[in-house]
Motif scaffolding. Structure first.
Motif, PDB file in Angstrom:
ATOM      1  N   ARG A  14      27.795  20.254  29.401  1.00 27.44           N
ATOM      2  CA  ARG A  14      26.697  20.114  30.348  1.00 27.44           C
ATOM      3  C   ARG A  14      25.753  19.052  29.807  1.00 27.44           C
ATOM      4  N   PRO A  15      25.431  18.049  30.614  1.00 28.46           N
ATOM      5  CA  PRO A  15      24.548  17.008  30.124  1.00 28.46           C
ATOM      6  C   PRO A  15      23.146  17.531  29.872  1.00 28.46           C
ATOM      7  N   ALA A  16      22.393  16.761  29.092  1.00 28.65           N
ATOM      8  CA  ALA A  16      21.000  17.139  28.837  1.00 28.65           C
ATOM      9  C   ALA A  16      20.262  17.311  30.147  1.00 28.65           C
ATOM     10  N   THR A  17      19.445  18.333  30.230  1.00 25.18           N
ATOM     11  CA  THR A  17      18.760  18.644  31.475  1.00 25.18           C
ATOM     12  C   THR A  17      17.454  17.869  31.600  1.00 25.18           C
ATOM     13  N   VAL A  18      17.279  17.241  32.741  1.00 25.51           N
ATOM     14  CA  VAL A  18      16.041  16.553  33.072  1.00 25.51           C
ATOM     15  C   VAL A  18      15.417  17.314  34.235  1.00 25.51           C
ATOM     16  N   SER A  19      14.190  17.711  34.114  1.00 26.66           N
ATOM     17  CA  SER A  19      13.582  18.462  35.200  1.00 26.66           C
ATOM     18  C   SER A  19      13.390  17.567  36.414  1.00 26.66           C
ATOM     19  N   ARG A  20      13.511  18.172  37.574  1.00 29.90           N
ATOM     20  CA  ARG A  20      13.286  17.415  38.807  1.00 29.90           C
ATOM     21  C   ARG A  20      11.870  16.847  38.824  1.00 29.90           C
ATOM     22  N   ARG A  21      10.916  17.604  38.245  1.00 27.25           N
ATOM     23  CA  ARG A  21       9.540  17.112  38.217  1.00 27.25           C
ATOM     24  C   ARG A  21       9.439  15.810  37.429  1.00 27.25           C
ATOM     25  N   THR A  22      10.243  15.703  36.346  1.00 27.28           N
ATOM     26  CA  THR A  22      10.209  14.479  35.545  1.00 27.28           C
ATOM     27  C   THR A  22      10.783  13.307  36.327  1.00 27.28           C
ATOM     28  N   LEU A  23      11.945  13.522  36.917  1.00 22.95           N
ATOM     29  CA  LEU A  23      12.601  12.421  37.613  1.00 22.95           C
ATOM     30  C   LEU A  23      11.836  12.004  38.861  1.00 22.95           C
ATOM     31  N   ARG A 221      25.567   2.960  19.882  1.00 23.87           N
ATOM     32  CA  ARG A 221      25.210   4.381  19.937  1.00 23.87           C
ATOM     33  C   ARG A 221      23.708   4.586  19.746  1.00 23.87           C
ATOM     34  N   ASP A 222      22.945   3.742  20.442  1.00 19.57           N
ATOM     35  CA  ASP A 222      21.489   3.771  20.289  1.00 19.57           C
ATOM     36  C   ASP A 222      20.836   3.855  21.665  1.00 19.57           C
ATOM     37  N   PRO A 223      20.802   5.045  22.284  1.00 16.17           N
ATOM     38  CA  PRO A 223      20.245   5.174  23.646  1.00 16.17           C
ATOM     39  C   PRO A 223      18.802   4.702  23.720  1.00 16.17           C
ATOM     40  N   TRP A 224      18.480   4.045  24.806  1.00  9.74           N
ATOM     41  CA  TRP A 224      17.120   3.528  25.017  1.00  9.74           C
ATOM     42  C   TRP A 224      16.199   4.583  25.614  1.00  9.74           C
ATOM     43  N   TRP A 225      16.766   5.558  26.294  1.00 14.62           N
ATOM     44  CA  TRP A 225      15.960   6.619  26.908  1.00 14.62           C
ATOM     45  C   TRP A 225      16.515   7.977  26.499  1.00 14.62           C
ATOM     46  N   GLN A 226      15.627   8.890  26.231  1.00 19.93           N
ATOM     47  CA  GLN A 226      15.985  10.287  26.003  1.00 19.93           C
ATOM     48  C   GLN A 226      14.963  11.139  26.736  1.00 19.93           C
ATOM     49  N   VAL A 227      15.367  12.328  27.127  1.00 20.58           N
ATOM     50  CA  VAL A 227      14.455  13.246  27.797  1.00 20.58           C
ATOM     51  C   VAL A 227      13.938  14.257  26.787  1.00 20.58           C
ATOM     52  N   ARG A 228      12.613  14.340  26.660  1.00 20.96           N
ATOM     53  CA  ARG A 228      11.973  15.285  25.758  1.00 20.96           C
ATOM     54  C   ARG A 228      11.041  16.166  26.583  1.00 20.96           C
ATOM     55  N   GLY A 229      11.530  17.347  26.958  1.00 26.00           N
ATOM     56  CA  GLY A 229      10.743  18.219  27.821  1.00 26.00           C
ATOM     57  C   GLY A 229      10.532  17.563  29.170  1.00 26.00           C
ATOM     58  N   ASP A 230       9.262  17.337  29.538  1.00 24.95           N
ATOM     59  CA  ASP A 230       8.949  16.673  30.795  1.00 24.95           C
ATOM     60  C   ASP A 230       8.550  15.221  30.571  1.00 24.95           C
ATOM     61  N   SER A 231       8.954  14.645  29.459  1.00 28.19           N
ATOM     62  CA  SER A 231       8.614  13.253  29.144  1.00 28.19           C
ATOM     63  C   SER A 231       9.869  12.447  28.873  1.00 28.19           C
ATOM     64  N   TRP A 232       9.726  11.146  29.052  1.00 27.88           N
ATOM     65  CA  TRP A 232      10.776  10.195  28.677  1.00 27.88           C
ATOM     66  C   TRP A 232      10.431   9.598  27.318  1.00 27.88           C
ATOM     67  N   GLU A 233      11.352   9.695  26.376  1.00 26.88           N
ATOM     68  CA  GLU A 233      11.198   8.966  25.117  1.00 26.88           C
ATOM     69  C   GLU A 233      11.871   7.609  25.281  1.00 26.88           C
ATOM     70  N   VAL A 234      11.126   6.548  25.027  1.00 31.92           N
ATOM     71  CA  VAL A 234      11.631   5.184  25.193  1.00 31.92           C
ATOM     72  C   VAL A 234      11.725   4.531  23.817  1.00 31.92           C
ATOM     73  N   ASP A 235      12.944   4.105  23.463  1.00 28.30           N
ATOM     74  CA  ASP A 235      13.157   3.520  22.139  1.00 28.30           C
ATOM     75  C   ASP A 235      14.124   2.349  22.253  1.00 28.30           C
ATOM     76  N   ILE A 236      13.684   1.299  22.917  1.00 25.68           N
ATOM     77  CA  ILE A 236      14.518   0.114  23.089  1.00 25.68           C
ATOM     78  C   ILE A 236      14.605  -0.672  21.779  1.00 25.68           C
ATOM     79  N   GLY A 237      13.699  -0.402  20.870  1.00 26.64           N
ATOM     80  CA  GLY A 237      13.724  -1.067  19.576  1.00 26.64           C
ATOM     81  C   GLY A 237      14.322  -0.209  18.486  1.00 26.64           C
ATOM     82  N   GLY A 238      15.293   0.637  18.815  1.00 25.55           N
ATOM     83  CA  GLY A 238      15.928   1.500  17.828  1.00 25.55           C
ATOM     84  C   GLY A 238      16.795   0.722  16.854  1.00 25.55           C
ATOM     85  N   ALA A 239      17.230   1.396  15.788  1.00 18.48           N
ATOM     86  CA  ALA A 239      17.950   0.724  14.699  1.00 18.48           C
ATOM     87  C   ALA A 239      19.241   0.065  15.171  1.00 18.48           C
TER      88      ALA A 239
END
Length: 451
Positions: A14-23, A221-239
């Motif tokens: 099951r993929p990571a869950t993103v709340s409808r409120r977030t999207l 293997r360096d995703p630019w977006w991750q879902v953290r609760g009801d927020s988007w984590e943005v890390d386009i400058g990852g390692a």
């Protein structure tokens, strides 16, 4: 998380869950302010049978007119009216988004995987989780995850587009070169190509294509977006992304690769004449090569991407899905067509006459393989390579501003060719741009690690 063996979703995955409120926090995240209204560029239709349910569809997929014609001829209950759009942010996406807002969207809309979360923020798509549940186990994990950004199904997958390496096998064989299996070997090969022919380069790093660099970062293997609760984590400058940017910057600085665009007449001539020895492209690039330089049959081969540190992985560049409009009055009829388009074996048979389709529906891979008109590529059978590439697609989450981000990447990369910036510097700016854009759209954003 790599794709399950055999290309099917893991049991219980099951993929990571993103709340409808977030999207759906804000329709502004669709980036509509940058979108311009356009006009439909063409249509494909024939006479509908008496009493048939008519379904409207907008798409820019090459060959869609042929699929629609075959479907309409196969039965009399549902009739699809196709309107052909121009692709791109200011083309089909702009028209569909504007139509959603005006509540006059077609029944079926073309939504690439990278664009789905952004279009979903408009609130204009119909959830089809229950409608598609019986087919879930048949799809490639990479495709199935992509149409379920919040754990629910919002579109029907059509194809998958893992990135691979196309190379001039005739030139490699003539000069005794080995095909690079990792990126350090790739650099050495680029040096050898220039030594053999100072006018030639191994490949192109297209500074004007943000989706290309996204695919390279995906492979790292360096995703630019991750879902953290009801927020988007943005890390386009990852390692992994920074490592990728530094690597390509070194090749550009050493004049080992070209950095202009692909698909131009000069690019086609360079590929044919041996001034470019390879193409880093998606599965659909096989059809591009065949169409652009058909006289090169028997020169090219295809293999999986070189690896970082020996870890088999790849990203995707593109791939299409189709969604049903929330305002559609005929959703059942629309899904009748989409289920046929996605799973009927006639579709890959039709596709074989003009492209190299890699179906998202795994059972149709065998049909695509059998229908493929072989002869263009040398070496390992192309569908063996593509099937292996799909198995290597790592986990990735597209964010709600991905389409606009591609344009931002292109703008920030533009000065690199003239030495006015570097790819790493551009990535730092893109991270800042993306966070500011998402927060300006009302989204809750957590900034990832800095470079």
């Amino acid at each position: 998380m790599d794709e399950a063996r055999g290309g099917e979703p893991r049991s219980g995955e099951r993929p990571a869950t993103v709340s409808r409120r977030t999207l759906l926090r804000t329709a502004g995240a669709a980036g509509a302010g940058a979108m311009l209204a356009g006009s439909l560029s063409g249509c494909a239709s024939r006479t509908a049978a008496s009493g048939a349910t008519r379904v409207t569809m907008w798409s820019w997929l090459t060959g869609m007119d042929r699929y629609v014609e075959a479907f309409n001829a196969s039965q009399r209950e549902v009739f699809v009216d196709l309107n052909v759009l121009a692709g791109g942010l200011s083309g089909g996406y702009a028209q569909q988004t504007n139509a959603i807002r005006a509540h006059n969207a077609p029944d079926i809309m073309h939504v690439e995987y990278q664009g789905l979360p952004q279009v979903l923020t408009s609130g204009g798509l119909r959830e089809i989780t229950e409608d598609m549940s019986d087919l879930a186990s048949g799809y490639s994990s990479a495709a199935w995850r992509s149409v379920r950004p919040d754990g629910r199904t919002w579109a029907v997958p059509f194809d998958v587009a893992p990135m691979v390496l196309y190379y001039r096998k005739d030139l490699f064989d003539a000069h005794g070169l080995a095909v690079p299996s990792d990126w350090e070997q790739f650099r050495t090969t680029a040096e050898e190509v220039r030594r053999i022919d100072p006018a030639a380069r191994f490949t192109t790093f297209p500074l004007n294509d943000g989706s290309f660099f996204a695919g390279m970062a995906w492979q790292a293997r360096d995703p630019w977006w991750q879902v953290r609760g009801d927020s988007w984590e943005v890390d386009i400058g990852g390692a992994g992304t920074v490592r990728t940017a530094r690597y390509w910057q070194e090749l550009i600085d050493a004049d080992l690769v070209r950095s202009d665009g692909i698909g131009t007449q000069d690019w086609i001539a360079s590929m044919h004449e041996g001034r470019l020895w390879s193409l880093l492209g998606a599965a659909w690039s096989a059809g591009t090569l065949n169409k652009s330089i058909p006289q090169d049959s028997g020169r090219w081969a295809v293999t999986t991407l070189p690896t970082w540190d020996g870890v088999p992985s790849t990203g995707m560049q593109g791939g299409s899905a189709f969604a049903v409009s929330a305002d559609s009055d005929v959703p059942e009829a629309a899904l009748t067509f989409l289920r046929w388009l996605s799973t009927d074996p006639e579709v890959p048979r039709i596709a074989a006459s003009f492209t190299t389709l890699l179906p998202a529906y795994v059972p149709n891979r065998a049909v695509a393989r059998e229908s493929y008109r072989s002869g263009y590529f040398l070496g390992e059978p192309i569908y063996d390579v593509l099937d292996e590439a799909v198995r290597r697609v790592s986990d990735w989450t597209w964010g709600p501003t991905a389409l606009g981000l591609f344009s931002t990447l292109e703008n920030r990369f533009s000065p690199v060719a003239a030495g006015g910036s570097t790819l790493v510097e551009a990535i730092e700016r893109v991270q800042h741009d993306s966070v500011r854009s998402m927060r300006g759209s009302g989204l809750s954003v957590i900034e990832g690690g800095s470079t």
